[in-house]
Design a protein around this motif. Structure first.
Motif, short mmCIF file in Angstrom:
data_model
loop_
_atom_site.label_atom_id
_atom_site.label_comp_id
_atom_site.label_asym_id
_atom_site.label_seq_id
_atom_site.Cartn_x
_atom_site.Cartn_y
_atom_site.Cartn_z
N GLN A 1 -101.63 13.95 -1.29
CA GLN A 1 -100.61 14.45 -2.30
C GLN A 1 -98.98 13.28 -1.82
O GLN A 1 -97.89 14.02 -2.46
CB GLN A 1 -100.93 15.73 -2.08
CG GLN A 1 -99.53 16.70 -2.34
CD GLN A 1 -100.01 17.52 -1.43
OE1 GLN A 1 -100.77 18.37 -0.99
NE2 GLN A 1 -98.74 18.73 -2.26
N LEU A 2 -99.30 13.02 -0.08
CA LEU A 2 -97.85 13.21 0.15
C LEU A 2 -97.60 11.32 -0.13
O LEU A 2 -96.51 11.18 -0.40
CB LEU A 2 -97.48 13.04 1.85
CG LEU A 2 -98.07 13.98 2.22
CD1 LEU A 2 -97.97 13.84 3.68
CD2 LEU A 2 -96.31 14.16 2.09
N ARG A 3 -98.22 10.60 -0.70
CA ARG A 3 -98.42 9.13 -0.95
C ARG A 3 -98.46 9.58 -2.40
O ARG A 3 -97.03 8.53 -2.85
CB ARG A 3 -99.31 8.44 -1.03
CG ARG A 3 -99.46 7.67 0.24
CD ARG A 3 -100.25 6.60 0.63
NE ARG A 3 -100.80 5.90 1.60
CZ ARG A 3 -101.74 5.15 2.26
NH1 ARG A 3 -103.17 5.74 1.90
NH2 ARG A 3 -101.35 4.83 3.91
N ARG A 4 -98.48 10.11 -3.43
CA ARG A 4 -98.13 10.18 -4.61
C ARG A 4 -96.88 11.02 -4.93
O ARG A 4 -96.28 10.39 -5.85
CB ARG A 4 -99.41 11.75 -5.49
CG ARG A 4 -98.74 11.61 -6.69
CD ARG A 4 -100.10 12.41 -7.03
NE ARG A 4 -99.99 12.99 -6.77
CZ ARG A 4 -100.86 13.94 -6.14
NH1 ARG A 4 -102.39 13.17 -5.35
NH2 ARG A 4 -101.56 15.51 -5.71
N THR A 5 -96.56 12.44 -4.12
CA THR A 5 -95.23 12.91 -4.30
C THR A 5 -93.80 12.14 -3.68
O THR A 5 -92.43 12.06 -4.24
CB THR A 5 -95.80 14.50 -3.69
OG1 THR A 5 -95.25 14.45 -2.89
CG2 THR A 5 -96.03 15.11 -4.67
N LEU A 6 -93.85 11.07 -2.32
CA LEU A 6 -92.36 10.69 -2.02
C LEU A 6 -92.79 9.36 -2.56
O LEU A 6 -92.34 8.17 -2.12
CB LEU A 6 -93.48 10.58 -0.88
CG LEU A 6 -93.08 11.96 -0.33
CD1 LEU A 6 -93.48 12.28 1.45
CD2 LEU A 6 -91.66 12.12 -0.02
N ALA A 7 -93.90 8.62 -3.85
CA ALA A 7 -93.81 7.33 -4.05
C ALA A 7 -92.10 7.08 -4.73
O ALA A 7 -91.89 7.68 -5.26
CB ALA A 7 -94.83 6.65 -4.98
N GLY A 8 -91.96 6.01 -3.95
CA GLY A 8 -90.78 5.51 -4.57
C GLY A 8 -89.44 6.05 -3.42
O GLY A 8 -87.96 5.93 -3.45
N THR A 9 -88.92 6.81 -2.68
CA THR A 9 -88.91 7.96 -1.62
C THR A 9 -88.19 7.58 -0.82
O THR A 9 -87.87 7.71 0.08
CB THR A 9 -88.93 9.38 -2.10
OG1 THR A 9 -88.97 9.84 -3.67
CG2 THR A 9 -87.73 10.59 -0.94
#
Length: 133
Positions: free
Chosen positions: A43-51
């Motif tokens: 979830q963290l990797r998905r929601t923070l991708a590119g950020t």
């Protein structure tokens, strides 16, 4: 003439926040029950991708606070006085969403964390803090 292939420009990890999930001896294991550890990381990797950069660490030696997550400020956050924030007992299913929302708002030094994250803040020993410096 130089015939070496050009590398793609590297992403500067110092520009954005870094989120470190402890996955050592206690954190991220069956010793901490009632949480989908792999799901939290995904979830963290998905929601923070590119950020933000999301990484996994070995034991951060704060086992009594498992699961431990450290949010390091972005370059702008550090310039504004932000310092790494250690979160312990981050076992609530909503913790990852709160962390992502905070980082999208700017993270340490630039935005106040959602109120729920205040419950997780911990101050590890200086020796332990230096592991992520």
């Amino acid at each position: 003439m130089n015939r070496r292939p050009r590398r793609a420009a590297a992403v500067d990890p110092a520009a954005g926040c870094t989120v470190t999930l402890c996955r050592g001896c206690c954190c991220g294991t069956s010793k901490v029950t009632g949480i989908d550890h792999a799901g939290q990381l995904a979830q963290l990797r998905r929601t923070l991708a590119g950020t933000a950069q999301v990484r996994v660490s070995g034991c951060l030696d704060a086992c009594e606070h498992a699961n431990v997550i450290v949010v390091q400020p972005s370059r702008d956050g550090r310039q504004a006085g932000g310092r790494p924030v250690w979160l312990g007992l981050a076992n609530d299913p909503g913790a990852a969403a709160d962390i992502a929302a905070w980082i999208h708002a700017g993270g340490p030094g630039l935005a106040d964390p959602p109120g729920m994250l205040d419950l997780y803040v911990l101050t590890p020993a200086r020796r332990v803090r230096q592991q992520l410096a």
